[in-house]
Structures are given as C-alpha cells and as structure tokens.
Motif scaffolding. Structure first.
Motif, PDB file in Angstrom:
ATOM      1  N   LYS A  97      -2.266  -2.026   4.019  1.00 45.31           N
ATOM      2  CA  LYS A  97      -2.663  -1.224   5.187  1.00 45.31           C
ATOM      3  C   LYS A  97      -3.931  -1.793   5.821  1.00 45.31           C
ATOM      4  O   LYS A  97      -4.936  -1.997   5.144  1.00 45.31           O
ATOM      5  CB  LYS A  97      -2.902   0.222   4.744  1.00 45.31           C
ATOM      6  N   CYS A 104      -7.618  -1.872   1.102  1.00 44.74           N
ATOM      7  CA  CYS A 104      -6.426  -2.653   1.433  1.00 44.74           C
ATOM      8  C   CYS A 104      -6.566  -3.514   2.686  1.00 44.74           C
ATOM      9  O   CYS A 104      -5.710  -4.374   2.926  1.00 44.74           O
ATOM     10  CB  CYS A 104      -5.235  -1.712   1.605  1.00 44.74           C
ATOM     11  N   SER A 126      -8.480  -0.738   5.884  1.00 43.01           N
ATOM     12  CA  SER A 126      -8.945   0.088   4.762  1.00 43.01           C
ATOM     13  C   SER A 126     -10.019  -0.649   3.953  1.00 43.01           C
ATOM     14  O   SER A 126      -9.930  -1.868   3.784  1.00 43.01           O
ATOM     15  CB  SER A 126      -7.741   0.394   3.860  1.00 43.01           C
ATOM     16  N   SER A 174       0.860  -1.187   0.000  1.00 43.26           N
ATOM     17  CA  SER A 174       0.000   0.000   0.000  1.00 43.26           C
ATOM     18  C   SER A 174       0.895   1.235   0.000  1.00 43.26           C
ATOM     19  O   SER A 174       1.772   1.384   0.867  1.00 43.26           O
ATOM     20  CB  SER A 174      -0.880   0.023   1.247  1.00 43.26           C
ATOM     21  N   ALA A 175       0.656   2.124  -0.942  1.00 45.91           N
ATOM     22  CA  ALA A 175       1.557   3.266  -1.108  1.00 45.91           C
ATOM     23  C   ALA A 175       1.639   4.129   0.153  1.00 45.91           C
ATOM     24  O   ALA A 175       2.698   4.698   0.459  1.00 45.91           O
ATOM     25  CB  ALA A 175       1.096   4.110  -2.301  1.00 45.91           C
ATOM     26  N   CYS A 176       0.550   4.205   0.908  1.00 45.34           N
ATOM     27  CA  CYS A 176       0.569   5.042   2.121  1.00 45.34           C
ATOM     28  C   CYS A 176       1.540   4.494   3.161  1.00 45.34           C
ATOM     29  O   CYS A 176       2.058   5.251   3.985  1.00 45.34           O
ATOM     30  CB  CYS A 176      -0.834   5.167   2.704  1.00 45.34           C
ATOM     31  N   CYS A 187      -1.550   9.552   0.262  1.00 50.89           N
ATOM     32  CA  CYS A 187      -2.699   9.160  -0.553  1.00 50.89           C
ATOM     33  C   CYS A 187      -3.896   8.730   0.286  1.00 50.89           C
ATOM     34  O   CYS A 187      -4.912   8.286  -0.257  1.00 50.89           O
ATOM     35  CB  CYS A 187      -2.300   8.046  -1.522  1.00 50.89           C
ATOM     36  N   ARG A 188      -3.805   8.866   1.595  1.00 51.46           N
ATOM     37  CA  ARG A 188      -4.967   8.494   2.418  1.00 51.46           C
ATOM     38  C   ARG A 188      -6.134   9.435   2.191  1.00 51.46           C
ATOM     39  O   ARG A 188      -5.957  10.565   1.726  1.00 51.46           O
ATOM     40  CB  ARG A 188      -4.576   8.537   3.900  1.00 51.46           C
ATOM     41  N   GLU A 233      -7.367   3.239  -4.513  1.00 50.98           N
ATOM     42  CA  GLU A 233      -8.395   4.290  -4.568  1.00 50.98           C
ATOM     43  C   GLU A 233      -7.965   5.417  -5.509  1.00 50.98           C
ATOM     44  O   GLU A 233      -8.778   5.949  -6.276  1.00 50.98           O
ATOM     45  CB  GLU A 233      -8.703   4.786  -3.157  1.00 50.98           C
ATOM     46  N   VAL A 258       1.183   0.662  -4.633  1.00 48.99           N
ATOM     47  CA  VAL A 258      -0.069   0.950  -5.336  1.00 48.99           C
ATOM     48  C   VAL A 258      -1.040   1.584  -4.340  1.00 48.99           C
ATOM     49  O   VAL A 258      -1.012   1.280  -3.146  1.00 48.99           O
ATOM     50  CB  VAL A 258      -0.737  -0.308  -5.941  1.00 48.99           C
ATOM     51  N   CYS A 259      -1.896   2.450  -4.856  1.00 46.77           N
ATOM     52  CA  CYS A 259      -3.034   2.940  -4.080  1.00 46.77           C
ATOM     53  C   CYS A 259      -4.283   2.693  -4.926  1.00 46.77           C
ATOM     54  O   CYS A 259      -4.539   3.422  -5.885  1.00 46.77           O
ATOM     55  CB  CYS A 259      -2.917   4.424  -3.743  1.00 46.77           C
TER      56      CYS A 259
HETATM   57  S1  SF4 Z   1      -6.368   2.690  -0.668  1.00 49.92           S
HETATM   58 FE1  SF4 Z   1      -6.046   3.571   1.366  1.00 49.92          FE
HETATM   59  S2  SF4 Z   1      -4.887   2.012   2.486  1.00 49.92           S
HETATM   60 FE2  SF4 Z   1      -4.752   1.501   0.302  1.00 49.92          FE
HETATM   61  S3  SF4 Z   1      -2.869   2.502  -0.416  1.00 49.92           S
HETATM   62 FE3  SF4 Z   1      -4.531   3.934  -0.791  1.00 49.92          FE
HETATM   63  S4  SF4 Z   1      -4.551   5.223   1.045  1.00 49.92           S
HETATM   64 FE4  SF4 Z   1      -3.397   3.396   1.558  1.00 49.92          FE
END
Ligand code: SF4
Length: 155
Positions: free
Chosen positions: A103, A109, A106, A8-10, A16-17, A41, A38-39
């Motif tokens: 993460k 994720c 989520s 998860s990129a965050c 990117c949250r 969303e 990767v994110c």
């Molecule tokens: S969708 Fe949410 S948990 Fe998944 S990488 Fe993006 S910000 Fe992080």
C-alpha cells in the motif's frame, strides 16, 4: 506454477488501517493469484484503530537505531513497526514470496514515497519500514500506486 505474492492486507480488504478501514483493490479476489497478506503494524502489536504515525528520520536510521516512528501523540512507536515488519518479512520468506505489492504512502508499506513526518500531508522520497526490509531482502517491491507494472509482472 505461479509463486505466491505478498500483499498489504488492507489491499485485500482487511480492516487493518489506522482508521479501522481498508483500501481493497476492486475485483482483487477474482484475480488468479495466491496472496500472502500481512499487516506489519498489526503484527507489531498495534491495535486497530490506532493513532497515525509517520517516519521522522531516514528509514535505515530508524531500523538501526530503533527510534523515529512518531505518532500524533508524540509517542515513539518504532519498536512496533520494526518488530512487525521483521515478522512480516519472515512470513514472506517462509511462504516463498519473491514479489510483494504494498500500500502506497504508509509508514510501514509505502514504497518510494511516504509522509514527511510532520503530519501535513506532504510526501517525501523514502520507503516505509516493511518496504525497506523487503528491498534489503531482495524481494521485488511494487506499490499499489503502480498497478500497471504489477499486472505486467504477474498477469
Ligand atoms: S501497515 Fe498499513 S498499509 Fe500496511 S497492511 Fe497494515 S494497514 Fe495496510
């Protein structure tokens, strides 16, 4: 040779949250891994920051019916979550990732536990959309809640 690991990129520090922040794992940039961030969303076209969303039915029902990811404005944003998760899974495959670390909690994720769809902070047993697609594709999925397992798998 180590395989690249999806993440998860965050968790790598990308802001990117939904609230514009990140959940960077301390010292992760000093780890000797090739990361594939990767994110789902963002990949699905959602902005940052964005209205938080939760899963209101089973993950498989959402994926097959294309509805059920609802944000706080009561908008159904499932198509963003599904298309972004599919695109992110393609990235995992194209880069040869066999393991992903995602993460926790989520709606995309989360692995094992996500919020229950009522925005009350209650967790239920369910995978996020991207996590479920990774499981279905045969990837090893690890949650950021479980770093000790991750370190055993990919020291
Ligand atoms: S969708 Fe949410 S948990 Fe998944 S990488 Fe993006 S910000 Fe992080």
């Amino acid at each position: 040779m180590r395989k690249p690991i999806g993440i998860s990129a965050c968790l790598l520090g990308t802001n990117c949250r939904f609230d514009g922040g990140n959940c960077e794992i301390p010292d992760i940039h000093s780890w000797p891994h090739e990361w594939v961030p990767v994110c789902p969303e963002i990949a699905g076209g959602l902005p940052t920051p964005r209205v938080p969303a939760e899963l209101t039915r089973s993950t498989n029902e959402i994926i097959s019916n294309g509805s059920g990811v609802i944000n706080r404005r009561r908008e159904d944003v499932s198509h963003h979550f599904i298309s972004g998760s599919k695109a992110s899974l393609e990235t995992m495959k194209s880069k040869g990732c066999e393991t992903v670390i995602l993460k926790s909690h989520s709606p995309s994720c989360g692995f094992g536990l996500v919020y229950d769809g009522h925005f009350t902070g209650k967790l239920i047993e369910r995978n996020g959309i991207f996590a479920q697609m990774c499981v279905d594709a045969g990837l090893q999925v690890l949650s950021s809640e479980d770093m000790s397992t991750f370190l055993k798998v990919a020291p």
